[in-house]
Design an enzyme around this catalytic site. Structure first.
Site: not given
Length: 240
Positions: A71-73, A75
């Site tokens: 997951l993107d940071r 998110v």
């Protein structure tokens, strides 16, 4: 910037764990946590999960922790780790074969053009700016991206979208929603007017559904939204 991230980092505890068996561990990731290490040197979630399992099961040589997906940071939400090499290999194959049903929640300020729909694009990466660009046509260096979305409800002038990505491209949901005029709240990188002071965006990995790769039983996991006074108000639109 890294000092700000470190200020918010807390160890993984039992309250962060959504699901655990012999092969898998699911955690409700806080926005701002890295999944894997980067050159910045901040402690990644991968290492934090290792410490949690090592302490919980008193493993003198440390625990096995495999990163299944990312997951993107900025998110938040549901992320799976493998506790065995068998679990890691088989879960990665399920993601590769698109046999995982992924559900995200996104809060936007602009209403979508339709209450529900499908977005199909070709994406390219601008690595100098770390952004994903959206294109309407295929070309060399572009990858296919597809997602479905539907409007779940509105609250105080914000719109809650449920998003089902059918592909797993970098920044896919962020870029594709922005391309239809609905940048995610706080996502300044993709056109929202201002960034979040907490360096988070209102994108949450809500649910994963799959057949367990070892037990061969259906698994459906939910991650509650962050308890931050904003996100949690949207729980009225969903389960648990």
């Amino acid at each position: 910037m890294h000092d700000k991230w470190k200020y918010d980092i807390m160890p993984i505890t039992d309250t962060d764990v959504i699901y655990e068996d012999n092969h898998l561990l699911a955690v409700n990731k806080r926005a701002g946590y890295l999944v894997q290490a980067d050159p910045g040197g901040d402690e990644p979630l991968e290492d934090m999960v290792n410490k949690y399992l090592t302490k919980k099961y008193n493993k003198p040589n440390g625990a096995f922790v495999g990163v299944v997906h990312r997951l993107d940071r900025p998110v938040s939400g549901l992320i799976l780790f493998a506790k065995t090499s068998k679990g890691l290999e088989r879960m990665q194959q399920l993601f590769k074969d698109r046999e995982i049903r992924k559900t995200y929640w996104a809060v936007v300020r602009q209403p979508p053009p339709d209450p529900e729909g499908k977005l199909v694009h070709w994406l390219s990466r601008d690595r100098t700016q770390n952004i994903t660009k959206v294109h309407k046509e295929a070309a060399e260096g572009r990858v296919y991206a597809e997602l479905d979305y539907k409007l779940l409800g509105t609250l105080d002038g914000y719109y809650l979208l449920e998003v089902y990505p059918l592909t797993g491209r970098t920044h896919q949901i962020r870029a594709q929603l922005a391309s239809m005029g609905c940048p995610i709240v706080g996502d300044h990188k993709y056109g929202y007017p201002r960034g979040s002071l907490r360096r988070s965006i209102c994108l949450h990995a809500r649910k994963l559904s799959f057949v367990h790769p070892v037990k061969k039983e259906p698994v459906e996991l939910f991650a509650k939204t962050p308890r931050d006074g904003f996100w949690d108000r949207f729980e009225v639109f969903g389960e648990a």
